[in-house]
Design an enzyme around this catalytic site. Structure first.
Site, PDB file in Angstrom:
ATOM      1  N   GLU A  17      -1.795  -2.326   0.905  1.00 28.65           N
ATOM      2  CA  GLU A  17      -1.733  -1.271   2.149  1.00 28.65           C
ATOM      3  C   GLU A  17      -1.712   0.230   1.648  1.00 28.65           C
ATOM      4  O   GLU A  17      -1.188   0.378   0.931  1.00 28.65           O
ATOM      5  CB  GLU A  17      -0.734  -1.768   3.256  1.00 28.65           C
ATOM      6  CG  GLU A  17      -1.502  -2.763   4.238  1.00 28.65           C
ATOM      7  CD  GLU A  17      -2.462  -2.081   5.010  1.00 28.65           C
ATOM      8  OE1 GLU A  17      -2.775  -0.816   5.103  1.00 28.65           O
ATOM      9  OE2 GLU A  17      -2.956  -2.802   6.115  1.00 28.65           O
ATOM     10  N   ASN A  99       5.092  -1.891   9.210  1.00 29.89           N
ATOM     11  CA  ASN A  99       3.824  -1.814   8.990  1.00 29.89           C
ATOM     12  C   ASN A  99       3.362  -0.556   8.687  1.00 29.89           C
ATOM     13  O   ASN A  99       3.950   0.230   7.849  1.00 29.89           O
ATOM     14  CB  ASN A  99       3.053  -2.724   9.951  1.00 29.89           C
ATOM     15  CG  ASN A  99       1.810  -3.402   9.510  1.00 29.89           C
ATOM     16  OD1 ASN A  99       1.906  -4.100   8.300  1.00 29.89           O
ATOM     17  ND2 ASN A  99       0.735  -3.251  10.049  1.00 29.89           N
ATOM     18  N   ASP A 195      -8.125  -2.515  10.813  1.00 27.26           N
ATOM     19  CA  ASP A 195      -6.705  -2.246  10.044  1.00 27.26           C
ATOM     20  C   ASP A 195      -6.464  -1.043   9.911  1.00 27.26           C
ATOM     21  O   ASP A 195      -6.396  -0.196  10.946  1.00 27.26           O
ATOM     22  CB  ASP A 195      -7.065  -3.181   8.545  1.00 27.26           C
ATOM     23  CG  ASP A 195      -5.775  -3.721   8.225  1.00 27.26           C
ATOM     24  OD1 ASP A 195      -4.722  -2.962   8.631  1.00 27.26           O
ATOM     25  OD2 ASP A 195      -5.553  -4.624   7.488  1.00 27.26           O
TER      26      ASP A 195
END
Length: 284
Positions: A17, A99, A195
């Site tokens: 990520e 996140n 995303d």
């Protein structure tokens, strides 16, 4: 434009990520969230260095003072170049982790959270100042993901993945105020969900589609402009890098796949694929 993928880092990240180009070192920062690791890829040397973190790490961004600011499981921490760590904001909640995160043009960090079980409304989005002052702006978030700004910083874009939308706010850079949330576009016609994302020099949004085998480019008006097929089913986020910000880097994930694709968990790059914007640095 011919689509030519290169494998920057052939890896097996569980949940790659957060790609971010660090202009001070000409390297790409990215994380493996569930692998508790920050990666720094140097394309000039073809080398990927790994910094273990003490907790799951949702994002890591460069700091003006050197080192990194990291959105960890229990809060936001400053990671010093010598390996030291100290909490800037500590907000530990059972079953919750950090996140995606992003830095605005004034050097503030916007950090999101989610529950491990992705329970509805279990996370939040907060603005974190360089001195550690923090304010929750959205407190009913499920999977806080992409955060980005228009080139002139008058708009902020945001993705809460299960909504299948990209939302837009009016943004006041001087105060860090995000107001008048409204849908910019709904991601339709794909099994994938939005995303991570980035904004290019034209103000268009590049959105990774988790489960959708693709990245999409949307105009500032929210119109689908282009779809780029990917060799993996779970691209997670994208960012422009390189000395002229024309290389599009894409992180990928293996999480939840019974039979991961060969390149799932790798860092991919599409050289000369567009024109991006210089990344911003946390002011702390």
């Amino acid at each position: 434009m011919e689509l030519v993928f290169e494998v920057a880092v052939r890896g097996d990240a569980t949940l790659g990520e957060g790609p971010t180009w660090d202009t001070s070192t000409s390297t790409l920062l990215w994380v493996d969230i569930l692998g508790s690791a920050v990666h720094r890829y140097d394309p000039g040397r073809g080398r990927d260095d790994v910094l273990p973190t003490p907790q799951h790490v949702g994002a890591a961004k460069p700091r003006a003072a050197g080192g990194l600011v990291a959105n960890l499981k229990d809060g936001v921490a400053l990671l010093d170049a010598d390996g030291g760590q100290r909490w800037l904001v500590y907000w530990e909640r059972e079953g919750v982790r950090g996140n995606d995160a992003a830095v605005d043009a004034a050097g503030r960090l916007w950090a999101g959270t989610m529950r491990y079980d992705a329970a509805e409304g279990g996370g939040w989005l907060a603005r974190v100042e360089p001195d550690g002052a923090a304010k929750v702006l959205l407190d009913d978030v499920t999977i806080s993901n992409g955060i980005a700004w228009s080139p002139d910083s008058t708009l902020m874009y945001y993705i809460d993945t299960p909504t299948s939308r990209v939302d837009v706010f009016d943004y006041d850079l001087a105060t860090g105020s995000a107001t008048d949330r409204r849908p910019l576009c709904t991601v339709e016609g794909t099994p994938g969900s939005p995303d991570g994302m980035c904004v290019d020099a034209d103000g268009c949004l590049w959105v990774a589609l988790w489960g959708g085998n693709a990245i999409r480019r949307y105009t500032p008006e929210g119109k689908l402009d282009r779809e780029v097929p990917m060799p993996v089913s779970q691209p997670t986020a994208c960012a422009f890098g390189g000395h002229d910000f024309t290389d599009l880097y894409v992180t990928t994930a293996r999480e939840g796949l019974q039979e991961p694709e060969e390149l799932a968990g790798s860092l991919l790059v599409l050289p000369g694929f567009g024109v991006g914007l210089p990344s911003t640095v946390f002011a702390g």
